[in-house]
Design a protein around this motif. Sequence first.
Motif, short mmCIF file in Angstrom:
data_model
loop_
_atom_site.label_atom_id
_atom_site.label_comp_id
_atom_site.label_asym_id
_atom_site.label_seq_id
_atom_site.Cartn_x
_atom_site.Cartn_y
_atom_site.Cartn_z
N SER A 167 0.76 -1.10 -0.11
CA SER A 167 -0.04 -0.03 0.07
C SER A 167 0.95 1.22 -0.03
O SER A 167 0.51 2.37 -0.86
CB SER A 167 -1.10 0.20 1.33
OG SER A 167 -1.91 -1.20 1.14
N ASP A 195 -4.45 -10.33 0.33
CA ASP A 195 -5.61 -9.91 0.01
C ASP A 195 -5.83 -8.16 -0.04
O ASP A 195 -5.53 -7.79 0.90
CB ASP A 195 -6.83 -10.34 0.57
CG ASP A 195 -6.98 -11.80 0.34
OD1 ASP A 195 -7.19 -12.21 -0.78
OD2 ASP A 195 -7.27 -12.55 1.47
N ASP A 197 -7.22 -4.51 0.24
CA ASP A 197 -8.03 -3.86 1.13
C ASP A 197 -8.61 -2.67 0.54
O ASP A 197 -8.03 -2.34 -0.47
CB ASP A 197 -7.89 -3.81 2.60
CG ASP A 197 -6.91 -3.00 2.90
OD1 ASP A 197 -6.15 -2.23 1.88
OD2 ASP A 197 -6.47 -2.72 3.88
N VAL A 198 -9.82 -2.12 1.15
CA VAL A 198 -10.11 -0.90 0.50
C VAL A 198 -9.46 0.20 0.53
O VAL A 198 -9.09 0.94 -0.59
CB VAL A 198 -11.69 -0.64 1.31
CG1 VAL A 198 -11.35 -0.17 2.81
CG2 VAL A 198 -12.35 0.51 0.66
N CYS A 200 -6.05 -0.17 -0.19
CA CYS A 200 -5.14 -0.63 -1.14
C CYS A 200 -5.76 -0.10 -2.38
O CYS A 200 -5.29 0.71 -3.38
CB CYS A 200 -4.39 -1.96 -1.16
SG CYS A 200 -3.29 -2.10 -2.07
N ARG A 228 -14.02 -9.21 -5.64
CA ARG A 228 -13.33 -9.29 -4.28
C ARG A 228 -14.52 -9.24 -3.01
O ARG A 228 -14.21 -9.49 -2.01
CB ARG A 228 -12.25 -8.19 -4.18
CG ARG A 228 -11.18 -8.17 -5.07
CD ARG A 228 -10.02 -8.91 -4.17
NE ARG A 228 -9.07 -9.34 -5.32
CZ ARG A 228 -8.17 -10.39 -5.18
NH1 ARG A 228 -8.28 -11.24 -4.01
NH2 ARG A 228 -7.41 -10.63 -5.84
N ILE A 230 -15.45 -6.23 -1.87
CA ILE A 230 -15.02 -5.15 -0.89
C ILE A 230 -15.82 -4.25 -0.95
O ILE A 230 -15.97 -3.53 -2.05
CB ILE A 230 -13.44 -4.97 -1.16
CG1 ILE A 230 -12.63 -6.02 -0.96
CG2 ILE A 230 -12.89 -3.57 -0.37
CD1 ILE A 230 -10.84 -5.78 -1.45
#
Length: 314
Positions: A167, A195, A197-198, A200, A228, A230
Amino acid sequence: MIEVAQELFLEMKSSGCCIPDVATYNFLLDAYGKSGKLEELFEMYKEMSSHECVPNTITHNIVISGLVKAGNVDEALDLYYDLISDGDFSPSVCTYGPLIDGLSKSGRLYEAKQLFEGMLDYGCSPNCAIYNILINGFGKAGEADTACKLFKRMVREGVRSDLKTYSVLVDCLCMVGRVDEALRYFKEVTESGLDPDVVCYNLIINGLGKSRRLEEALELYNEMKSSRGITPDLYTYNSLILNLGIAGMVEEAGKVYSEIQRVGLEPNVFTFNALIRGYSLCGKPQHAYAVYQTMVTGGFSPNTGTYEQLPNRG
């Protein structure tokens, strides 16, 4: 909570039947440090020796961390160097983390790097968290090349990167307009078995949007939702509305705004400002003022940015 702990501690001492040990002292020192109560922290730190309770590495680390949190990086460094010169102190990653972080955030990256390089001299190997702190420091300063070199060194030394590492790299590369490299690192996230995330996704979507690569940004936006699972947050939506509007894609920006309402998220002043800006740039003043009206009647307070975006102001 700290007051209760303090009371119990005083009871222990006054009763004489239960002498506080180093773990008890460390617990209270940590509480003082986290509460920013430096005076109490130092009083207790000095008190330990007078009660024949020898501070250990954890004790020293708590004090160093407390000093850094309070913005006293130089005092924390002085304590570190005093302890090192005494010869009995074995620093750990928990010693270096706050010091390197404090120096990085103060813009003293050269000193942070120097401290990082000296870790091995004291038998302490940098872990992922230490690398992340330093990569982030150089990244935020716009020194993307150094950040990438540190990442490559991390891989070379067998230190496993985490989502934070990627990130930070995506963020710093997007910041300097190197979006293709950022995308490579973003794709590497899943290749590494992690995985995204939001956060990233937001970083890469915003980076693509700023570079006018809106189709790719929208593709990733759809991927995060469908493939995903998300849930986008307000930052995701605001970023898309702003960048779509600047690129003249106001209809798409309007659709994203409708999506905010559909999912039940509350827009903020930045959402409205982004929409107003898009409509103003596209020569649709009536739409811009309609959004402004919606904003005011909805109980949102306009800021200077709102008035700056409105067409024909003044």
